[in-house]
Motif scaffolding. Structure first.
Motif, PDB file in Angstrom:
ATOM      1  N   HIS A 243      31.106  -2.862  51.692  1.00  0.00           N
ATOM      2  CA  HIS A 243      30.209  -2.902  50.539  1.00  0.00           C
ATOM      3  C   HIS A 243      30.154  -4.304  49.940  1.00  0.00           C
ATOM      4  O   HIS A 243      29.102  -4.743  49.457  1.00  0.00           O
ATOM      5  CB  HIS A 243      30.667  -1.908  49.476  1.00  0.00           C
ATOM      6  CG  HIS A 243      30.324  -0.484  49.793  1.00  0.00           C
ATOM      7  ND1 HIS A 243      29.030  -0.001  49.762  1.00  0.00           N
ATOM      8  CD2 HIS A 243      31.107   0.568  50.152  1.00  0.00           C
ATOM      9  CE1 HIS A 243      29.028   1.283  50.085  1.00  0.00           C
ATOM     10  NE2 HIS A 243      30.278   1.656  50.327  1.00  0.00           N
ATOM     11  N   SER A 247      25.336  -5.229  53.047  1.00  0.00           N
ATOM     12  CA  SER A 247      24.567  -4.312  52.206  1.00  0.00           C
ATOM     13  C   SER A 247      23.712  -3.422  53.090  1.00  0.00           C
ATOM     14  O   SER A 247      23.551  -3.679  54.292  1.00  0.00           O
ATOM     15  CB  SER A 247      23.672  -5.095  51.244  1.00  0.00           C
ATOM     16  OG  SER A 247      22.658  -5.789  51.971  1.00  0.00           O
ATOM     17  N   GLU A 272      15.838   3.342  50.066  1.00  0.00           N
ATOM     18  CA  GLU A 272      17.244   3.461  49.682  1.00  0.00           C
ATOM     19  C   GLU A 272      17.910   2.090  49.628  1.00  0.00           C
ATOM     20  O   GLU A 272      18.706   1.805  48.725  1.00  0.00           O
ATOM     21  CB  GLU A 272      17.983   4.374  50.663  1.00  0.00           C
ATOM     22  CG  GLU A 272      19.445   4.599  50.286  1.00  0.00           C
ATOM     23  CD  GLU A 272      20.154   5.569  51.213  1.00  0.00           C
ATOM     24  OE1 GLU A 272      21.394   5.636  51.140  1.00  0.00           O
ATOM     25  OE2 GLU A 272      19.475   6.261  52.002  1.00  0.00           O
ATOM     26  N   ARG A 275      16.901   0.325  46.462  1.00  0.00           N
ATOM     27  CA  ARG A 275      17.655   0.836  45.303  1.00  0.00           C
ATOM     28  C   ARG A 275      19.060   0.247  45.283  1.00  0.00           C
ATOM     29  O   ARG A 275      19.592  -0.104  44.226  1.00  0.00           O
ATOM     30  CB  ARG A 275      17.709   2.368  45.340  1.00  0.00           C
ATOM     31  CG  ARG A 275      16.367   3.037  45.061  1.00  0.00           C
ATOM     32  CD  ARG A 275      16.548   4.529  44.784  1.00  0.00           C
ATOM     33  NE  ARG A 275      17.103   5.231  45.936  1.00  0.00           N
ATOM     34  CZ  ARG A 275      16.373   5.785  46.889  1.00  0.00           C
ATOM     35  NH1 ARG A 275      15.034   5.691  46.840  1.00  0.00           N
ATOM     36  NH2 ARG A 275      16.926   6.421  47.895  1.00  0.00           N
ATOM     37  N   ASP A 276      19.650   0.154  46.466  1.00  0.00           N
ATOM     38  CA  ASP A 276      20.990  -0.426  46.568  1.00  0.00           C
ATOM     39  C   ASP A 276      20.988  -1.890  46.129  1.00  0.00           C
ATOM     40  O   ASP A 276      21.896  -2.347  45.417  1.00  0.00           O
ATOM     41  CB  ASP A 276      21.494  -0.301  48.008  1.00  0.00           C
ATOM     42  CG  ASP A 276      22.887  -0.878  48.206  1.00  0.00           C
ATOM     43  OD1 ASP A 276      23.840  -0.330  47.638  1.00  0.00           O
ATOM     44  OD2 ASP A 276      23.015  -1.895  48.928  1.00  0.00           O
ATOM     45  N   GLU A 277      19.957  -2.646  46.551  1.00  0.00           N
ATOM     46  CA  GLU A 277      19.856  -4.049  46.145  1.00  0.00           C
ATOM     47  C   GLU A 277      19.710  -4.180  44.635  1.00  0.00           C
ATOM     48  O   GLU A 277      20.315  -5.066  44.012  1.00  0.00           O
ATOM     49  CB  GLU A 277      18.655  -4.699  46.843  1.00  0.00           C
ATOM     50  CG  GLU A 277      18.812  -4.878  48.344  1.00  0.00           C
ATOM     51  CD  GLU A 277      19.881  -5.894  48.688  1.00  0.00           C
ATOM     52  OE1 GLU A 277      19.735  -7.069  48.315  1.00  0.00           O
ATOM     53  OE2 GLU A 277      20.875  -5.502  49.319  1.00  0.00           O
ATOM     54  N   GLU A 278      18.921  -3.296  44.044  1.00  0.00           N
ATOM     55  CA  GLU A 278      18.728  -3.351  42.594  1.00  0.00           C
ATOM     56  C   GLU A 278      20.030  -3.029  41.862  1.00  0.00           C
ATOM     57  O   GLU A 278      20.380  -3.693  40.871  1.00  0.00           O
ATOM     58  CB  GLU A 278      17.619  -2.386  42.167  1.00  0.00           C
ATOM     59  CG  GLU A 278      17.295  -2.465  40.681  1.00  0.00           C
ATOM     60  CD  GLU A 278      16.053  -1.697  40.311  1.00  0.00           C
ATOM     61  OE1 GLU A 278      15.851  -1.472  39.103  1.00  0.00           O
ATOM     62  OE2 GLU A 278      15.286  -1.327  41.220  1.00  0.00           O
ATOM     63  N   GLU A 279      20.742  -2.032  42.336  1.00  0.00           N
ATOM     64  CA  GLU A 279      22.025  -1.699  41.724  1.00  0.00           C
ATOM     65  C   GLU A 279      23.010  -2.855  41.827  1.00  0.00           C
ATOM     66  O   GLU A 279      23.767  -3.143  40.895  1.00  0.00           O
ATOM     67  CB  GLU A 279      22.601  -0.436  42.383  1.00  0.00           C
ATOM     68  CG  GLU A 279      21.818   0.835  42.059  1.00  0.00           C
ATOM     69  CD  GLU A 279      22.291   2.017  42.885  1.00  0.00           C
ATOM     70  OE1 GLU A 279      23.275   1.843  43.657  1.00  0.00           O
ATOM     71  OE2 GLU A 279      21.683   3.095  42.771  1.00  0.00           O
ATOM     72  N   ARG A 280      23.006  -3.533  42.962  1.00  0.00           N
ATOM     73  CA  ARG A 280      23.890  -4.681  43.149  1.00  0.00           C
ATOM     74  C   ARG A 280      23.517  -5.802  42.180  1.00  0.00           C
ATOM     75  O   ARG A 280      24.390  -6.462  41.599  1.00  0.00           O
ATOM     76  CB  ARG A 280      23.805  -5.180  44.594  1.00  0.00           C
ATOM     77  CG  ARG A 280      24.495  -4.293  45.616  1.00  0.00           C
ATOM     78  CD  ARG A 280      24.140  -4.731  47.042  1.00  0.00           C
ATOM     79  NE  ARG A 280      24.877  -3.949  48.018  1.00  0.00           N
ATOM     80  CZ  ARG A 280      26.054  -4.284  48.525  1.00  0.00           C
ATOM     81  NH1 ARG A 280      26.627  -5.416  48.138  1.00  0.00           N
ATOM     82  NH2 ARG A 280      26.663  -3.526  49.394  1.00  0.00           N
ATOM     83  N   ARG A 282      22.033  -5.502  39.279  1.00  0.00           N
ATOM     84  CA  ARG A 282      22.433  -5.105  37.926  1.00  0.00           C
ATOM     85  C   ARG A 282      23.938  -5.274  37.730  1.00  0.00           C
ATOM     86  O   ARG A 282      24.390  -5.716  36.663  1.00  0.00           O
ATOM     87  CB  ARG A 282      22.028  -3.655  37.662  1.00  0.00           C
ATOM     88  CG  ARG A 282      20.525  -3.438  37.571  1.00  0.00           C
ATOM     89  CD  ARG A 282      20.202  -1.986  37.217  1.00  0.00           C
ATOM     90  NE  ARG A 282      18.771  -1.743  37.221  1.00  0.00           N
ATOM     91  CZ  ARG A 282      17.949  -2.039  36.213  1.00  0.00           C
ATOM     92  NH1 ARG A 282      18.444  -2.596  35.108  1.00  0.00           N
ATOM     93  NH2 ARG A 282      16.660  -1.790  36.301  1.00  0.00           N
ATOM     94  N   ALA A 283      24.711  -4.925  38.761  1.00  0.00           N
ATOM     95  CA  ALA A 283      26.166  -5.060  38.658  1.00  0.00           C
ATOM     96  C   ALA A 283      26.561  -6.524  38.528  1.00  0.00           C
ATOM     97  O   ALA A 283      27.439  -6.880  37.724  1.00  0.00           O
ATOM     98  CB  ALA A 283      26.831  -4.422  39.879  1.00  0.00           C
TER      99      ALA A 283
END
Length: 309
Positions: A243, A247, A272, A275-280, A282-283
């Motif tokens: 992770h 990615s 999907e 969405r994972d890229e956006e979450e990353r 934001r984190a």
């Protein structure tokens, strides 16, 4: 010879001839069907992933093919060709069509291009590299990275990292299977690549140990029992290091490069991955805020507008 006995012999001969003709018809039908059957992909997992220009199943997520795979003589030749190419690379010797035909292809010369295609697919999956014809006149080839971004993408030195391609393949299977894949799912794909759980591999050594112990200890994979399975079955998930270092989008790029297409050709997986890229993002943004690095930046900034590829 009595007339009755002659009649019996003639009847018996007619029955034998009829059976022979029927068998001949069946054999001819079987041969025709075999000739008309399109060649199966040596990579059922990736052969089952269709681009947006191809027919897709009606389900929301295209699923990999699970058709039973049978190794053919051409598949065996492709595996031998991969070994030959790696030896050539390690010895820093030129790779030519003449040598491939002479030392590997031999009696299968008319199938050269098919064997080369299969070998190239295996090289991509195992190492993330492909073959490139650098001299069409003399038919000379070079190993090329599918992931380097510079124009000078020829491999040098010890740039081939065997575990990288294998790990990316496993991560891709896990992603495509809904972010967790059973051990059977993994080995179904690896068997096609000539990698078996109980057989020592010329590159990976003990593949089962590498996958279920080494890569787990390195935190690239998680290996755990499937919940409520009796007898126990096991599954693999992405580990924390996977992770952190890659990615879903990069894994999808790996799949897309195999198909010479773009990640958006696989819509549901692409969504999907986005969405994972956006979450990353934001984190990462939240982490910067916590450290005070972005103290003067609006914390409500919109991250939904960035593009990929």
């Amino acid at each position: 010879m009595p007339r009755g006995q002659k009649s019996k012999l003639r009847a018996r001969e007619k029955r034998r001839q009829a059976r022979s003709e029927a068998q001949g018809v069946r054999d001819a039908q079987a041969t025709t069907a075999a000739e008309e059957q399109p060649p199966s992909s040596p990579l059922p997992l990736f052969g089952g992933a269709k681009s947006q220009d191809e027919e897709r199943p009606s389900t929301s997520q295209a699923q990999p093919s699970t058709d039973h795979y049978r190794r053919t003589p051409l598949d065996d030749k492709a595996i031998l060709l991969v070994q030959f190419l790696l030896r050539k690379y390690n010895m820093r010797e030129p790779i030519t069509k003449e040598d491939m035909m002479k030392y590997v292809i031999k009696k299968h010369k008319k199938h050269f291009h098919e064997i080369l295609r299969k070998a190239s697919e295996l090289m991509v999956l195992a190492f993330g590299i492909d073959l490139k014809e650098v001299d069409p006149t003399r038919h000379c080839y070079a190993l090329v990275s599918k992931f380097q971004r510079t124009s000078d993408d020829m491999l040098r030195g010890e740039e081939i990292m065997p575990k990288t391609g294998l790990l990316m393949t496993i991560l891709c299977v896990i992603f495509m299977k809904g972010n967790r894949a059973t051990e059977e799912d993994i080995w179904e794909v690896l068997n096609v690549m000539g990698i078996y759980a109980e057989r020592k591999h010329f590159i990976y050594g003990d593949p089962k140990k590498l996958i279920t112990q080494d890569l787990v200890q390195e935190r690239y994979l998680q290996y755990q029992q499937v919940a409520n399975s009796d007898p126990p079955r096991y599954e693999l998930l992405w580990g924390p290091r996977a992770h952190a270092e890659t990615s879903k989008m990069r894994v999808l790029q790996f799949l897309a490069k195999i198909h010479n297409t773009v990640p958006s050709a696989f819509p549901s997986w692409y969504e999907e991955a986005l969405r994972d890229e956006e979450e990353r993002a934001r984190a990462r943004f939240a982490a910067l805020l916590r450290t005070g690095a972005l103290a003067n930046v609006n914390p409500r900034a919109n991250f939904g507008s960035f593009s990929h590829l």
